[in-house]
Design an enzyme around this catalytic site. Structure first.
Site, mmCIF file in Angstrom:
data_model
loop_
_atom_site.group_PDB
_atom_site.id
_atom_site.type_symbol
_atom_site.label_atom_id
_atom_site.label_comp_id
_atom_site.label_asym_id
_atom_site.label_seq_id
_atom_site.Cartn_x
_atom_site.Cartn_y
_atom_site.Cartn_z
ATOM 1 N N LYS A 181 -2.484 3.192 -3.071
ATOM 2 C CA LYS A 181 -1.488 4.122 -2.565
ATOM 3 C C LYS A 181 -1.375 5.270 -3.274
ATOM 4 C CE LYS A 181 0.247 1.866 0.970
ATOM 5 N NZ LYS A 181 -0.723 0.946 1.358
HETATM 6 C C1 LIG Z 1 2.381 0.890 6.762
HETATM 7 C C2 LIG Z 1 2.548 -0.002 5.425
HETATM 8 N N1 LIG Z 1 3.630 -0.823 5.486
HETATM 9 C C3 LIG Z 1 3.700 -1.720 4.630
HETATM 10 C C4 LIG Z 1 2.574 -1.864 3.768
HETATM 11 C C5 LIG Z 1 3.030 -2.997 2.728
HETATM 12 O O1 LIG Z 1 2.802 -2.436 1.411
HETATM 13 P P1 LIG Z 1 2.780 -3.411 0.218
HETATM 14 O O2 LIG Z 1 1.434 -4.015 0.044
HETATM 15 O O3 LIG Z 1 3.275 -2.580 -0.952
HETATM 16 O O4 LIG Z 1 3.747 -4.444 0.464
HETATM 17 C C6 LIG Z 1 1.584 -1.413 3.814
HETATM 18 C C7 LIG Z 1 0.533 -1.594 2.853
HETATM 19 O O5 LIG Z 1 -0.627 -1.311 3.100
HETATM 20 C C8 LIG Z 1 1.439 -0.433 4.915
HETATM 21 O O6 LIG Z 1 0.410 0.299 4.813
#
Ligand SMILES: Cc1ncc(COP(=O)(O)O)c(C=O)c1O
Length: 375
Positions: A181
């Site tokens: 990210k």
């Molecule tokens: C659009 C979106 N929402 C939620 C997430 C979930 O993030 P995390 O991996 O921090 O739980 C991601 C992860 O890539 C994502 O791309």
């Protein structure tokens, strides 16, 4: 040439900040988390931030904090990572998909009202690749039907649309600090909100529903704590927060470099008939998290293979989630259910995008994309 899909930007200052925490007494949720939460809120222009262990956790807790549970419906998009819809399922509610706009890939706000039923409790838009949905319009629809709005802003920390930032109009906005990210602690997440009540509930929900967190228990004389509600174990640690502090300070500089790279890609593919790009709207600053191109669906997998063969790291973000086995089986979705999301999902390829990417590497990616899409 080998071009990695992603390279992080952890530098000496970030390492020093983590070492400082490791040499201190307190590794879990404490002052460093509070400092990060304060600075993140300041950056976003929202009142409260609650640090958690992932965006998935952030989504889960935000839904719970808004009172979503079994029997409820939450309107969202099939053009996202599975975390968005899975978090709805964790609460016992049902994700109800609405198709997306062809130009941006974001939820089509014109279709939202048709999906509202007496069971609908919330709208969960996703700011795809970093470009914000029209939150103002979503908020109007939500107010009309008495619904909560929770933003999946995993891609969109730096974003702005019509002067609105994530978390400013909605009940809560959820962010990810996952390994690839825009700022990262390997794993991590946060929720930002302007509601004191939601922020307080989130702080309890992230730690088993306990009335006192570890820092509070440590810094004062022993007092019994209570469990006021059923919570989860999703609290951000001081180690994660330490890794994020310096990245947050440099977030705009890094965004500028990604913006530059995106513009190089966009210019290069403007005249290219075999490759199209989604649009960033003129009233919008995209967080520029992912840069995607679309190619003919029957060529996509072969283009991915050839790019990889020529040393370029690529990904597919995302195949429409209603067509994944679990969602097909659980809800009976079929091809044709959400045709725009399916078209994007069948034709999309994500190219490398990060500040360390050199101009030479960008030019190499462009050259190879052009070669393999015209061959
Ligand atoms: C659009 C979106 N929402 C939620 C997430 C979930 O993030 P995390 O991996 O921090 O739980 C991601 C992860 O890539 C994502 O791309």
């Amino acid at each position: 040439m080998k071009v990695e899909f992603y390279k992080h930007n952890i530098g000496q200052q970030d390492i020093d900040n983590v070492v400082e925490v490791l040499n201190s007494l307190f590794l879990t949720t404490g002052e460093v988390v509070s400092e990060f939460e304060y600075k993140f809120s300041q950056y976003l222009g929202s009142r409260y931030t609650v640090g958690v262990t992932s965006c998935t956790a952030a989504l889960h807790l935000s839904l719970l904090a808004c009172g979503i549970g079994p029997g409820d419906e939450v309107i969202t998009t099939p053009m996202t990572f599975i975390a968005t819809a899975n978090a709805v399922l964790f609460t016992g509610a049902k994700p109800v998909f609405v198709d997306v706009e062809p130009e941006t890939g974001n939820i089509n706000t014109d279709l939202i009202e048709d999906a509202v039923t007496p069971r609908t409790k919330a709208i969960l838009p996703v700011h795809l690749y970093g470009q914000m949905c029209d939150v103002r319009k979503i908020k109007e629809i939500a107010d009309k039907h008495n619904l909560s709005v929770i933003e999946d802003a995993a891609h969109a920390i730096e974003a702005n649309r019509d002067g609105i930032r994530p978390g400013q109009l909605s009940d809560a906005a959820c962010f990810s600090f996952y390994a690839t990210k825009n700022i990262t602690s390997g794993e991590g997440g946060a929720i930002s909100t302007n509601s004191k009540e939601i922020a307080e509930r989130l702080k309890k929900l992230r730690l088993h529903g306990m009335s006192k967190g570890a820092a509070e228990r440590y810094s004062k004389k022993y007092e019994h704590w209570d469990m006021e509600m059923l919570g989860w174990k999703y609290n951000m640690s001081n180690i994660q927060a330490a890794l994020l502090l310096n990245q947050l300070e440099n977030i705009e500089k890094r965004w500028q470099r990604r913006e530059q790279i995106c513009q190089m890609y966009e210019e290069a593919f403007e005249e290219d008939l075999g490759v199209t790009c989604l649009k960033v709207l003129p009233n919008s600053k995209s967080g520029r998290h992912l840069f995607t191109i679309q190619v003919a669906p029957d060529k996509r997998d072969e283009v991915v293979r050839q790019l990889e063969e020529r040393g370029i790291g690529v990904a597919v973000n995302f195949r429409a989630i209603h067509l994944l086995t679990f969602y097909r089986q659980a809800f009976g979705y079929k091809r044709g259910s959400f045709s725009i999301a399916e078209k994007i999902g069948d034709s999309t390829i994500t190219l490398p995008l990060y500040p360390k990417l050199s101009n030479e590497e960008v030019q190499y990616v462009i050259k190879v994309v052009k070669e393999v899409t015209t061959s």
